[in-house]
Design an enzyme around this catalytic site. Structure first.
Site, PDB file in Angstrom:
ATOM      1  N   ASP A  50      26.974  15.897   4.788  1.00  0.00           N
ATOM      2  CA  ASP A  50      25.942  15.581   4.548  1.00  0.00           C
ATOM      3  C   ASP A  50      25.827  13.944   4.910  1.00  0.00           C
ATOM      4  O   ASP A  50      26.859  13.458   5.214  1.00  0.00           O
ATOM      5  CB  ASP A  50      25.810  15.563   2.916  1.00  0.00           C
ATOM      6  N   ASP A  52      24.918  10.534   3.782  1.00  0.00           N
ATOM      7  CA  ASP A  52      24.647   9.643   2.743  1.00  0.00           C
ATOM      8  C   ASP A  52      23.991   8.281   3.177  1.00  0.00           C
ATOM      9  O   ASP A  52      24.482   7.852   4.206  1.00  0.00           O
ATOM     10  CB  ASP A  52      25.905   9.587   1.872  1.00  0.00           C
ATOM     11  N   ASP A 123      37.019   4.459  -1.743  1.00  0.00           N
ATOM     12  CA  ASP A 123      38.392   4.802  -1.923  1.00  0.00           C
ATOM     13  C   ASP A 123      39.306   4.359  -0.555  1.00  0.00           C
ATOM     14  O   ASP A 123      40.308   3.533  -0.626  1.00  0.00           O
ATOM     15  CB  ASP A 123      38.666   6.218  -2.330  1.00  0.00           C
TER      16      ASP A 123
END
Ligand code: ATP
Ligand code: MG
Length: 403
Positions: A50, A52, A123
């Site tokens: 996807d 984002d 992260d």
């Protein structure tokens, strides 16, 4: 700020919908970039799941620009822009959470921030790259391009602190390392070993969600090997640690079957694969009428602990118990009834993933597969009566359970 020496993602690689969203946001005077997994995957020549988008526009400002959008989320508010049957996620740059000295575990995480802060609260460095479509360049605040080139999973900031904030990042590190064939940096590996046990304190639904991603995605078997090596698997599923080689092999087949996570794999099937090494050995010496009861005994404490949906657990249990029936040819009416059960396709899928519960020669699987075809030609429902008899067929058959 560091820009890539040359644009390594061509604007033409970006599909029309995210392009439209990025253009409209920047047309309205906002900064807007592709972020996270899609930038990483495009740079690795992989097909992003996807696209984002991150922006300095606030949720209400974003919503005003797109008629087909709505604000969602309790923990973090972001905007979903609907295009036909798929959704683009647009989120406002966020600041790292305010640390609490005594308890660094993140519980609240919704402070808007700058572009740099948004990169640093992510992260891993390879997950924190931005793509600026207007200028056709990658923006790298965290050294992610170097780590991509070196095929390294590097935690942004101090791995020890970042894993204390959110131990689920251990599962994510293993997932990406398995999927992409990357190595964890030694610092990340050491910190993950120390904090593996904190996974026991993490929100169970998040852990389960990541386990589903591991089980259905590409490289899942390798990810589970990494988790075992880090001492994290024994926190999540001590009953199965260390997993037998057959477990890794079936996770690999599951991921092949799902095309690396593209086509949906039912969660019930994933639970069945995860628990098969614990359940099937127990069924081998169990009388047929006790299959479900024994499977329930083995599964129940794990299902409750992991908060598996009851429906998924029930289907998984049925499919596991049915594996024992597949050791015999579908010669008798009571046995054949299995093939007319609504779940028969899933039972067979599980059988293809696991292989036979015990070695059988000749393997009656083709006969069962043939029944699947016949079923389409208008069979009867098979769930009305429970099987009562069992008949053994042919010499040298399976070590069928005693009646
Ligand atoms: P995938 O291809 O599996 O979707 P992804 O990188 O897009 O990979 P997501 O889980 O969709 O991963 O998350 C999107 C982005 O959000 C990540 O790339 C990362 O930057 C950030 N992110 C997600 N989870 C965390 C987390 N636990 N801690 C910090 N940042 C996170
Ligand atoms: Mg994603």
């Amino acid at each position: 700020m560091e820009a890539a020496p040359a644009p390594r993602i061509a604007p033409e690689q970006i599909p029309p919908d995210p392009t439209k969203v990025l253009r409209r946001l920047s047309g309205a005077g906002f900064d807007a970039y592709l972020v996270g997994g899609c930038v990483r995957d495009l740079l690795l020549d992989l097909h992003p799941k996807d696209f984002d988008i991150a922006t300095n526009a606030r949720p209400r400002q974003i919503k005003r620009l797109f008629r087909n959008s709505r604000i969602i989320g309790r923990r973090f508010r972001l905007v979903h822009v609907q295009f036909g049957d798929h959704i683009l996620e647009v989120s406002t740059f966020r600041a790292p959470p305010q640390p609490d000295e005594a308890d660094p575990m993140i519980r609240q995480d919704n402070v808007f921030g700058t572009e740099e802060q948004d990169a640093f609260r992510r992260d891993f460095t390879i997950n924190a790259l931005f793509y600026d479509l207007e200028r056709g360049r990658v923006i790298d605040h965290v050294g992610g391009l170097d780590d991509l080139a070196a095929r390294r999973m590097r935690m942004i900031g101090d791995p020890d602190l970042r894993l204390r904030e959110d131990p689920v990042r251990i599962l994510r590190a293993a997932k990406f390392a398995g999927r992409l064939g990357f190595e964890l940096t030694p610092e990340l590996r050491d910190a993950a070993r120390v904090h593996a046990r904190d996974l026991g304190k993490a929100a169970t639904p998040r852990v389960l969600e990541e386990i589903y991603r591991l089980l259905s995605g590409r490289g899942g078997a390798q990810a589970f090997r990494i988790l075992e090596d880090l001492g994290a698997f024994s926190v999540i599923l001590p009953e199965l640690s260390p997993p037998p080689e057959s477990f890794y092999a079936s996770v690999e087949r599951l991921s092949e079957m799902s095309g690396g996570g593209r086509t949906g794999v039912p969660q019930s099937l994933m639970i069945a694969v995860l628990l098969a090494p614990l359940v099937l050995p127990r069924l081998i010496d169990t009388p047929a009428h006790d299959y479900e009861a024994v499977a329930t005994d083995v599964m129940r404490p794990i299902i409750l602990r992991m908060t598996v949906a009851r429906r998924d657990a029930t289907i998984a249990r049925h499919c596991l118990a049915a594996q024992m029936r597949l050791l015999e040819p579908p010669a008798t009416r009571p046995l054949r009834r299995l093939a007319f059960n609504d779940l028969f396709e899933e039972v067979l899928a599980l059988r293809r993933i696991l292989g036979p519960a015990v070695h059988v020669d000749p393997d009656p699987l083709p006969e069962w597969e043939a029944l699947l075809g016949q079923r389409e030609e208008g069979g009867h429902g098979g769930r009305r009566r429970r099987r009562r008899r069992r008949r053994r067929r042919g010499g040298g058959g399976p070590p069928a359970p005693p009646a």
